[in-house]
Scaffold this active site. Sequence first.
Site, PDB file in Angstrom:
ATOM      1  N   GLU A 118       0.829  -1.222   0.000  1.00  0.00           N
ATOM      2  CA  GLU A 118       0.000   0.000   0.000  1.00  0.00           C
ATOM      3  C   GLU A 118       0.851   1.254   0.000  1.00  0.00           C
ATOM      4  OE1 GLU A 118      -2.948   0.137   3.094  1.00  0.00           O
ATOM      5  OE2 GLU A 118      -3.848   1.967   2.286  1.00  0.00           O
ATOM      6  N   LYS A 156      -7.773  -0.393  11.261  1.00  0.00           N
ATOM      7  CA  LYS A 156      -7.124  -0.862  10.033  1.00  0.00           C
ATOM      8  C   LYS A 156      -5.905   0.021   9.744  1.00  0.00           C
ATOM      9  CE  LYS A 156      -6.293  -0.811   5.414  1.00  0.00           C
ATOM     10  NZ  LYS A 156      -5.447   0.167   4.667  1.00  0.00           N
ATOM     11  N   ASP A 167       3.550 -13.978  12.033  1.00  0.00           N
ATOM     12  CA  ASP A 167       2.219 -14.403  11.602  1.00  0.00           C
ATOM     13  C   ASP A 167       1.257 -13.215  11.693  1.00  0.00           C
ATOM     14  OD1 ASP A 167       0.208 -17.351  12.283  1.00  0.00           O
ATOM     15  OD2 ASP A 167      -0.350 -15.433  11.380  1.00  0.00           O
ATOM     16  N   HIS A 183      -2.280  10.614   0.124  1.00  0.00           N
ATOM     17  CA  HIS A 183      -2.303   9.213  -0.289  1.00  0.00           C
ATOM     18  C   HIS A 183      -2.226   9.100  -1.811  1.00  0.00           C
ATOM     19  CE1 HIS A 183      -3.331   4.920   0.066  1.00  0.00           C
ATOM     20  NE2 HIS A 183      -4.075   5.115  -0.998  1.00  0.00           N
TER      21      HIS A 183
HETATM   22  C1  LIG Z   1       1.710  11.230   2.695  1.00  0.00           C
HETATM   23  C2  LIG Z   1       2.166  12.281   3.677  1.00  0.00           C
HETATM   24  C3  LIG Z   1       3.317  11.738   4.531  1.00  0.00           C
HETATM   25  C4  LIG Z   1       2.670  13.505   2.946  1.00  0.00           C
HETATM   26  O1  LIG Z   1       2.739  14.539   3.942  1.00  0.00           O
HETATM   27  P1  LIG Z   1       3.417  15.935   3.640  1.00  0.00           P
HETATM   28  O2  LIG Z   1       3.097  16.841   4.789  1.00  0.00           O
HETATM   29  O3  LIG Z   1       3.105  16.364   2.246  1.00  0.00           O
HETATM   30  O4  LIG Z   1       4.946  15.500   3.707  1.00  0.00           O
HETATM   31  P2  LIG Z   1       6.216  16.464   3.721  1.00  0.00           P
HETATM   32  O5  LIG Z   1       6.628  16.697   2.297  1.00  0.00           O
HETATM   33  O6  LIG Z   1       5.996  17.636   4.634  1.00  0.00           O
HETATM   34  O7  LIG Z   1       7.267  15.467   4.431  1.00  0.00           O
HETATM   35  C5  LIG Z   1       7.125  15.204   5.826  1.00  0.00           C
HETATM   36  C6  LIG Z   1       7.762  13.866   6.090  1.00  0.00           C
HETATM   37  O8  LIG Z   1       6.912  12.846   5.552  1.00  0.00           O
HETATM   38  C7  LIG Z   1       7.725  11.817   5.001  1.00  0.00           C
HETATM   39  N1  LIG Z   1       7.460  11.762   3.570  1.00  0.00           N
HETATM   40  C8  LIG Z   1       6.833  12.696   2.839  1.00  0.00           C
HETATM   41  N2  LIG Z   1       6.741  12.286   1.544  1.00  0.00           N
HETATM   42  C9  LIG Z   1       7.344  11.068   1.479  1.00  0.00           C
HETATM   43  C10 LIG Z   1       7.592  10.114   0.430  1.00  0.00           C
HETATM   44  N3  LIG Z   1       7.211  10.338  -0.808  1.00  0.00           N
HETATM   45  N4  LIG Z   1       8.227   8.973   0.733  1.00  0.00           N
HETATM   46  C11 LIG Z   1       8.621   8.724   2.003  1.00  0.00           C
HETATM   47  N5  LIG Z   1       8.445   9.581   3.034  1.00  0.00           N
HETATM   48  C12 LIG Z   1       7.807  10.731   2.767  1.00  0.00           C
HETATM   49  C13 LIG Z   1       9.188  12.191   5.254  1.00  0.00           C
HETATM   50  O9  LIG Z   1       9.632  11.627   6.459  1.00  0.00           O
HETATM   51  C14 LIG Z   1       9.090  13.687   5.376  1.00  0.00           C
HETATM   52  O10 LIG Z   1      10.130  14.214   6.187  1.00  0.00           O
HETATM   53  P3  LIG Z   1      11.423  14.856   5.419  1.00  0.00           P
HETATM   54  O11 LIG Z   1      12.111  13.710   4.721  1.00  0.00           O
HETATM   55  O12 LIG Z   1      10.893  15.887   4.462  1.00  0.00           O
HETATM   56  O13 LIG Z   1      12.223  15.418   6.547  1.00  0.00           O
HETATM   57  C15 LIG Z   1       0.950  12.705   4.575  1.00  0.00           C
HETATM   58  O14 LIG Z   1      -0.041  13.272   3.735  1.00  0.00           O
HETATM   59  C16 LIG Z   1       0.393  11.557   5.368  1.00  0.00           C
HETATM   60  O15 LIG Z   1       1.001  11.103   6.311  1.00  0.00           O
HETATM   61  N6  LIG Z   1      -0.830  11.113   4.984  1.00  0.00           N
HETATM   62  C17 LIG Z   1      -1.478   9.988   5.642  1.00  0.00           C
HETATM   63  C18 LIG Z   1      -1.374   8.817   4.670  1.00  0.00           C
HETATM   64  C19 LIG Z   1      -1.856   7.542   5.316  1.00  0.00           C
HETATM   65  O16 LIG Z   1      -2.294   7.505   6.444  1.00  0.00           O
HETATM   66  N7  LIG Z   1      -1.719   6.466   4.550  1.00  0.00           N
HETATM   67  C20 LIG Z   1      -2.172   5.167   4.989  1.00  0.00           C
HETATM   68  C21 LIG Z   1      -3.101   4.590   3.927  1.00  0.00           C
HETATM   69  S1  LIG Z   1      -4.717   5.285   4.111  1.00  0.00           S
HETATM   70  C22 LIG Z   1      -5.436   4.046   5.101  1.00  0.00           C
HETATM   71  O17 LIG Z   1      -5.596   2.929   4.689  1.00  0.00           O
HETATM   72  C23 LIG Z   1      -5.646   4.285   6.559  1.00  0.00           C
HETATM   73  C24 LIG Z   1      -6.899   5.070   6.916  1.00  0.00           C
HETATM   74  C25 LIG Z   1      -6.766   6.512   6.440  1.00  0.00           C
HETATM   75  O18 LIG Z   1      -8.084   4.552   6.326  1.00  0.00           O
HETATM   76  C26 LIG Z   1      -6.964   4.953   8.433  1.00  0.00           C
HETATM   77  C27 LIG Z   1      -8.074   5.736   9.055  1.00  0.00           C
HETATM   78  O19 LIG Z   1      -9.121   5.870   8.409  1.00  0.00           O
HETATM   79  O20 LIG Z   1      -7.843   6.164  10.204  1.00  0.00           O
HETATM   80  N1  LIG Z   2      -3.421 -19.742  15.705  1.00  0.00           N
HETATM   81  C1  LIG Z   2      -2.140 -19.465  15.462  1.00  0.00           C
HETATM   82  O1  LIG Z   2      -1.693 -18.329  15.610  1.00  0.00           O
HETATM   83  C2  LIG Z   2      -1.224 -20.546  14.975  1.00  0.00           C
HETATM   84  C3  LIG Z   2       0.031 -20.203  14.486  1.00  0.00           C
HETATM   85  N2  LIG Z   2       0.896 -21.190  14.054  1.00  0.00           N
HETATM   86  C4  LIG Z   2       2.239 -20.921  13.538  1.00  0.00           C
HETATM   87  O2  LIG Z   2       3.159 -21.255  14.575  1.00  0.00           O
HETATM   88  C5  LIG Z   2       4.413 -20.625  14.283  1.00  0.00           C
HETATM   89  C6  LIG Z   2       5.009 -20.083  15.552  1.00  0.00           C
HETATM   90  O3  LIG Z   2       5.060 -21.120  16.477  1.00  0.00           O
HETATM   91  P1  LIG Z   2       6.403 -21.239  17.380  1.00  0.00           P
HETATM   92  O4  LIG Z   2       6.137 -22.235  18.445  1.00  0.00           O
HETATM   93  O5  LIG Z   2       6.862 -19.891  17.783  1.00  0.00           O
HETATM   94  O6  LIG Z   2       7.411 -21.777  16.324  1.00  0.00           O
HETATM   95  P2  LIG Z   2       8.524 -22.876  16.379  1.00  0.00           P
HETATM   96  O7  LIG Z   2       8.007 -24.137  16.956  1.00  0.00           O
HETATM   97  O8  LIG Z   2       9.051 -22.852  15.015  1.00  0.00           O
HETATM   98  O9  LIG Z   2       9.660 -22.249  17.382  1.00  0.00           O
HETATM   99  C7  LIG Z   2       9.491 -22.271  18.764  1.00  0.00           C
HETATM  100  C8  LIG Z   2      10.545 -23.180  19.324  1.00  0.00           C
HETATM  101  O10 LIG Z   2      11.830 -22.617  19.161  1.00  0.00           O
HETATM  102  C9  LIG Z   2      12.678 -23.057  20.234  1.00  0.00           C
HETATM  103  N3  LIG Z   2      13.463 -21.912  20.710  1.00  0.00           N
HETATM  104  C10 LIG Z   2      14.777 -21.721  20.508  1.00  0.00           C
HETATM  105  N4  LIG Z   2      15.175 -20.577  21.086  1.00  0.00           N
HETATM  106  C11 LIG Z   2      14.089 -20.022  21.683  1.00  0.00           C
HETATM  107  C12 LIG Z   2      13.878 -18.826  22.453  1.00  0.00           C
HETATM  108  N5  LIG Z   2      14.871 -17.969  22.747  1.00  0.00           N
HETATM  109  N6  LIG Z   2      12.625 -18.569  22.901  1.00  0.00           N
HETATM  110  C13 LIG Z   2      11.616 -19.421  22.642  1.00  0.00           C
HETATM  111  N7  LIG Z   2      11.739 -20.591  21.928  1.00  0.00           N
HETATM  112  C14 LIG Z   2      12.982 -20.873  21.448  1.00  0.00           C
HETATM  113  C15 LIG Z   2      11.778 -23.584  21.339  1.00  0.00           C
HETATM  114  O11 LIG Z   2      12.020 -24.910  21.699  1.00  0.00           O
HETATM  115  P3  LIG Z   2      12.244 -26.230  20.822  1.00  0.00           P
HETATM  116  O12 LIG Z   2      13.529 -26.032  20.094  1.00  0.00           O
HETATM  117  O13 LIG Z   2      12.340 -27.311  21.835  1.00  0.00           O
HETATM  118  O14 LIG Z   2      11.038 -26.380  19.928  1.00  0.00           O
HETATM  119  C16 LIG Z   2      10.380 -23.349  20.836  1.00  0.00           C
HETATM  120  O15 LIG Z   2       9.495 -24.407  21.110  1.00  0.00           O
HETATM  121  C17 LIG Z   2       4.116 -19.527  13.310  1.00  0.00           C
HETATM  122  O16 LIG Z   2       4.649 -19.887  12.046  1.00  0.00           O
HETATM  123  C18 LIG Z   2       2.594 -19.503  13.224  1.00  0.00           C
HETATM  124  O17 LIG Z   2       2.168 -19.117  11.939  1.00  0.00           O
HETATM  125  C19 LIG Z   2       0.552 -22.511  14.122  1.00  0.00           C
HETATM  126  C20 LIG Z   2      -0.690 -22.884  14.586  1.00  0.00           C
HETATM  127  C21 LIG Z   2      -1.675 -21.938  15.018  1.00  0.00           C
END
Ligand SMILES: CC(C)(COP(=O)([O-])OP(=O)([O-])OC[C@H]1O[C@@H](n2cnc3c(N)ncnc32)[C@H](O)[C@@H]1OP(=O)([O-])[O-])[C@@H](O)C(=O)NCCC(=O)NCCSC(=O)C[C@@](C)(O)CC(=O)[O-]
Ligand SMILES: NC(=O)C1=CN([C@@H]2O[C@H](COP(=O)(O)OP(=O)(O)OC[C@H]3O[C@@H](n4cnc5c(N)ncnc54)[C@H](OP(=O)(O)O)[C@@H]3O)[C@@H](O)[C@H]2O)C=CC1
Length: 416
Positions: free
Chosen positions: A80, A256, A272, A370
């Site tokens: 996005e 969202k 995940d 956007h």
């Molecule tokens: C789009 C901006 C940032 C422009 O905003 P602006 O004021 O025109 O930006 P600017 O030119 O003043 O720049 C400010 C800073 O924005 C960043 N920036 C600025 N332009 C860029 C670019 N091209 N690429 C990367 N970064 C950029 C960058 O960090 C920049 O700092 P600087 O580098 O100048 O020091 C602003 O209008 C904004 O934040 N809009 C919101 C957009 C948004 O929320 N998008 C998400 C998708 S919409 C959605 O799905 C969510 C929603 C909306 O439905 C959630 C809801 O309903 O609550």
């Molecule tokens: N509803 C849901 O969200 C579900 C998600 N999943 C999937 O499960 C996966 C994640 O499960 P997860 O159990 O994390 O994955 P893994 O089983 O791949 O890894 C966990 C294992 O890693 C080992 N391990 C090694 N170092 C560490 C540490 N520092 N801390 C913790 N564990 C460590 C542990 O022991 P050991 O080596 O003995 O295993 C642990 O059991 C994701 O891919 C997810 O998509 C699956 C089913 C349902």
Amino acid sequence: MTSRISGFYHLTPLERLDKISETVDLSDEEKTTLLDKGLSVQQADQMIENVIGTFPIPLGIAVNFKVNGEDVFIPMATEEASVVAAASNAAKLTYQTGGFTTSTTGSIMRGQIQIINVKNPYHTLAKIYEKKEDIIQLCNEQDQTLVALGGGAKDIEVFVLEKNKMVVVHVLVDTRDAMGANAVNTMLEAVAPLIEEISKAEVVLRILSNLADKRIVRARATFENLFNNKKDEVERFLSAYKLAMIDPYRAATHNKGIMNGISAVALATGNDTRAIEAGAHAYAASSGVYRSLSHWELGDDGHIIGTIELPLVVGIVGGATQTHPVAKLALKLMKIKSAEQLAGIIAATGLAQNFAALRALATDGIQKGHMKLHARNMALMAGAKMEQVDKVIQQAAEKETFNFDTMKEIVESQQN
Ligand SMILES: CC(C)(COP(=O)([O-])OP(=O)([O-])OC[C@H]1O[C@@H](n2cnc3c(N)ncnc32)[C@H](O)[C@@H]1OP(=O)([O-])[O-])[C@@H](O)C(=O)NCCC(=O)NCCSC(=O)C[C@@](C)(O)CC(=O)[O-]
Ligand SMILES: NC(=O)C1=CN([C@@H]2O[C@H](COP(=O)(O)OP(=O)(O)OC[C@H]3O[C@@H](n4cnc5c(N)ncnc54)[C@H](OP(=O)(O)O)[C@@H]3O)[C@@H](O)[C@H]2O)C=CC1
């Protein structure tokens, strides 16, 4: 090291990578992995079933973030437009006020064991609690690594669903730096026969819960008051938040927007996203009314204070976090040492995303920013060739419109 890089977006992808490499040591091979397609079909074939290819999506870097006093470049995988710009834009307004501060309640996951057709549910509840230590011990025998790391099953909670003659046992498992689903599910399946023996009834479900209410992450930040104290704009901003607290139709879109940021970092780190989204939305409804995951208040100095809290179940081991080459690099770019640190950064990104959206919605509207950034996608969709896109966008900007019809007209006029 500073993440505050003005005009970062004017650089080329390679220049951005070189800039980041000044503070995060990336080998040439790691840079190639990022600049090439990141995951080979052979690697993909080890991750899921029936592989025929890969599905690369853009990986951007949100700049200007400081989290718990540390500057951090945040990788975001998303299709996005404007999401990465929005997060960077919002973070910029917190850089001088101390950035983001986060906290977590730990890494405890809930595993559920469902018992059906229970004759005397409360009697059964009592008998299960009496066997708590046996249950915990049997769970921990399934995962020595987790226990050795200080994790493993720690406690149980038992619930009676009287109307349905059901009893549900929750096993509370500390999964440390893993998301923990596989670890928890293995324990639950191993202990199910013991639960049937104790309850003299049938177990059906043995699965973790994604409503991980014992793995809550909180983030807060103070955003400079860019409304120049224009009272009406501040009121408009806060009214947008208040609507998301009382109206599920608005809260769904508000959240969202938050998940735009959260899911992009989760995906970039091989986590995940479905589990995270399920937990977030379930938590948003946990008060009885589905509402905003964030809260916004007016500070004394006119700045706007944002806070967010939600279950955020991420791992830095397990799942695809260590098997996907780009996920490993994303964790390296953020210098991640623990799952809790990653969760804090992700929550901060969601809060920043929310600020940017609310600010745009409360002032110019979302489309101004956007669509300016979505324009490239529109030009390509309208049939522009890559080399044409800049010219098409320039002409669209002169017409001050970036919709598909205008793009199509411009593309066709250029091609004739
Ligand atoms: C789009 C901006 C940032 C422009 O905003 P602006 O004021 O025109 O930006 P600017 O030119 O003043 O720049 C400010 C800073 O924005 C960043 N920036 C600025 N332009 C860029 C670019 N091209 N690429 C990367 N970064 C950029 C960058 O960090 C920049 O700092 P600087 O580098 O100048 O020091 C602003 O209008 C904004 O934040 N809009 C919101 C957009 C948004 O929320 N998008 C998400 C998708 S919409 C959605 O799905 C969510 C929603 C909306 O439905 C959630 C809801 O309903 O609550
Ligand atoms: N509803 C849901 O969200 C579900 C998600 N999943 C999937 O499960 C996966 C994640 O499960 P997860 O159990 O994390 O994955 P893994 O089983 O791949 O890894 C966990 C294992 O890693 C080992 N391990 C090694 N170092 C560490 C540490 N520092 N801390 C913790 N564990 C460590 C542990 O022991 P050991 O080596 O003995 O295993 C642990 O059991 C994701 O891919 C997810 O998509 C699956 C089913 C349902």
